[in-house]
Design an enzyme around this catalytic site. Structure first.
Site, PDB file in Angstrom:
ATOM      1  N   ASP A 263      -6.199 -11.177   5.907  1.00  0.00           N
ATOM      2  CA  ASP A 263      -6.505  -9.862   6.473  1.00  0.00           C
ATOM      3  C   ASP A 263      -6.167  -8.756   5.484  1.00  0.00           C
ATOM      4  O   ASP A 263      -6.901  -7.767   5.352  1.00  0.00           O
ATOM      5  CB  ASP A 263      -5.719  -9.682   7.771  1.00  0.00           C
ATOM      6  CG  ASP A 263      -6.211  -8.498   8.582  1.00  0.00           C
ATOM      7  OD1 ASP A 263      -7.405  -8.156   8.465  1.00  0.00           O
ATOM      8  OD2 ASP A 263      -5.415  -7.911   9.329  1.00  0.00           O
ATOM      9  N   ASP A 366      -6.916  -9.129  16.131  1.00  0.00           N
ATOM     10  CA  ASP A 366      -5.498  -8.775  16.140  1.00  0.00           C
ATOM     11  C   ASP A 366      -4.865  -9.114  17.483  1.00  0.00           C
ATOM     12  O   ASP A 366      -3.758  -9.660  17.538  1.00  0.00           O
ATOM     13  CB  ASP A 366      -5.336  -7.287  15.829  1.00  0.00           C
ATOM     14  CG  ASP A 366      -5.977  -6.912  14.503  1.00  0.00           C
ATOM     15  OD1 ASP A 366      -5.817  -7.682  13.540  1.00  0.00           O
ATOM     16  OD2 ASP A 366      -6.655  -5.877  14.430  1.00  0.00           O
TER      17      ASP A 366
END
Length: 448
Positions: A263, A366
């Site tokens: 990420d 997330d």
């Protein structure tokens, strides 16, 4: 797997609450009223001395633009605290709800803690007494899982780059259908079995159909913002439960660490896929996929908010089927009819555009990996509540720091690295240090 503010440009003409407005956005009436013209300097000075404090209390937004005269000292800091904290809370609530749903399910429904299968992306088993072999298998599973995520992300970015909106929209619809119907049916069935609640199949199918149909409408078409947010939270929780059940224990922890590194690279690198996706969407002035992004912003579009034409002076245009082919709104979705406000008194001929979305957007990935971390902490080992609460607090602390950095840099930032790093540190330290210490105190009947 990123957090970003709804802003089209890094060059803002306003700060504080309106810091997300781009330079091309029309200046609000309150800002224009606060700026003195060359011909009315005396009247402006008189207005400043007589009414600055009263108007500040009644309408603090009229001082939101930088350079507005008569702004009292300390108002800037007050607005920063007020609206900054509001944005944090607007993300804390959904993240907390998602993790609570996952933990409550893990603690009550045994189906999601039973290990009776693995995902095809993690073919190597960990049923071996050798620690080295188990670690090697977890690393291999992680490499396969991350490779699949990278390939699918790049594929999605390429499709979006070449405006394959209908294909992307169909892809997202199929994913939502599976989550809202199949996974919901499995989840509801296991919950009913756990609590020994009898329900006939027609009633069960009807409940799942109503739940899924409303969710598809809210996510991919129009619906109240709160209802859309609720469905996105449910989807994230269901996906997290699937990962918790079918990911091997060691592989899950290694995947969480690797996905946070990916990420970081995907969002911050100049040619990172997620960064290219966000930049392309900003260049085209288009929203990110509605089925992949949780928005904490107040939405002023007709699709997400009800406007009363009699009270708002707005005209709602009827839906035109031809707009479906010509518009790129929502990546191939039918365009939402827009509301145009009538010119305000004192501003003849001025047509105000629809107010820009403001707030923080957080990817559903997330939500999923936050919940996977907390759910794994609740499911593995002894399922100690101290460990679960430590991971929960660590994720919220990391999210708060991420939002703080977001306010400083004002660009898309990865939301996983800080929270996942804190979560892993808190998990292993609590599980290996705090829990044995608490058990020792309890066995000796010592209380601190």
């Amino acid at each position: 797997m990123l957090a970003f503010m709804a802003s089209d440009s890094e060059e803002e003409v306003c700060d504080e609450r309106t810091s997300l407005m781009s330079a091309e956005s029309p200046t609000s009436r309150s800002c224009q009223e606060g700026r003195p013209g060359p011909e009315d300097g005396e009247s402006t000075a008189q207005w400043r001395t007589q009414e600055s404090e009263e108007d500040c209390e009644e309408d603090p937004d009229r001082y939101a633009c930088s350079g507005a005269p008569g702004r009292p000292s300390g108002l800037e800091e007050e607005l920063t605290l007020k609206y900054g904290a509001k944005r944090v809370i607007m993300l804390f609530v959904p993240v907390t709800l998602c993790m609570i749903v996952v933990v409550a399910t893990i603690k009550s429904v045994r189906f999601y803690t039973e290990k009776n299968g693995q995902l095809i992306y993690t073919p190597f088993t960990e049923d071996t007494p050798s620690v080295g072999q188990r670690l090697l298998n977890s690393v291999l599973n992680t490499l396969i899982m991350i490779s699949v995520i990278v390939v699918m992300t790049i594929f999605l970015v390429v499709l979006y780059k070449y405006r394959c909106y209908k294909f992307i929209h169909g892809w997202l619809i199929m994913s939502s259908l599976m989550l809202l119907f199949l996974f919901t049916y499995i989840y509801l069935g296991e919950v009913l079995k756990t609590y020994n609640v009898a329900m006939d199949y027609p009633t069960l199918f009807l409940a799942v159909w109503n739940f899924g149909a409303v969710g598809m409408v809210c996510i991919h078409w129009k619906g109240p913002l709160v209802l859309q947010q609720a469905y996105l939270i449910v989807i994230s929780a269901l996906m997290a439960l699937v990962f918790i059940k079918y990911l091997p224990e060691w592989s899950a922890w290694v995947i969480l660490g690797a996905i946070s590194v990916y990420d970081l690279v995907a969002v911050l690198c100049p040619k990172g896929p997620l960064r290219m996706l966000v930049e392309t969407a900003q260049e085209r002035n288009e929203p990110i996929f509605p089925a992949l992004i949780y928005s904490s912003a107040m939405v002023w579009t007709v699709g997400m908010a009800k406007l009363d034409p009699s009270s708002q002076g707005a005209l709602q245009l009827p839906y035109d089927p031809e707009m479906e082919e010509d518009s790129y709104d929502s990546f191939g979705e039918p365009s939402y009819p827009e509301a145009f406000e009538a010119p305000l008194p004192g501003y003849p001929g001025e047509e105000l555009e629809e107010e820009e979305e403001r707030g923080v957007k957080l990817g559903l990935g997330d939500f999923i990996f936050y919940s996977v971390l907390v759910g794994k902490a609740a499911a593995t080992g002894n399922g100690d509540w101290n460990t679960t609460l430590a991971c929960f607090i660590a994720i919220l602390i990391g999210l708060c720091l991420t939002l703080l950095l977001l306010a400083v840099f004002k660009k898309a930032l990865p939301a996983l690295p800080i929270s996942i790093t804190f979560g892993l540190i808190f998990y292993f330290s609590t599980d290996n240090l705090v829990r044995p210490f608490m058990d020792t105190l309890a066995s000796h009947q010592l209380y601190i």
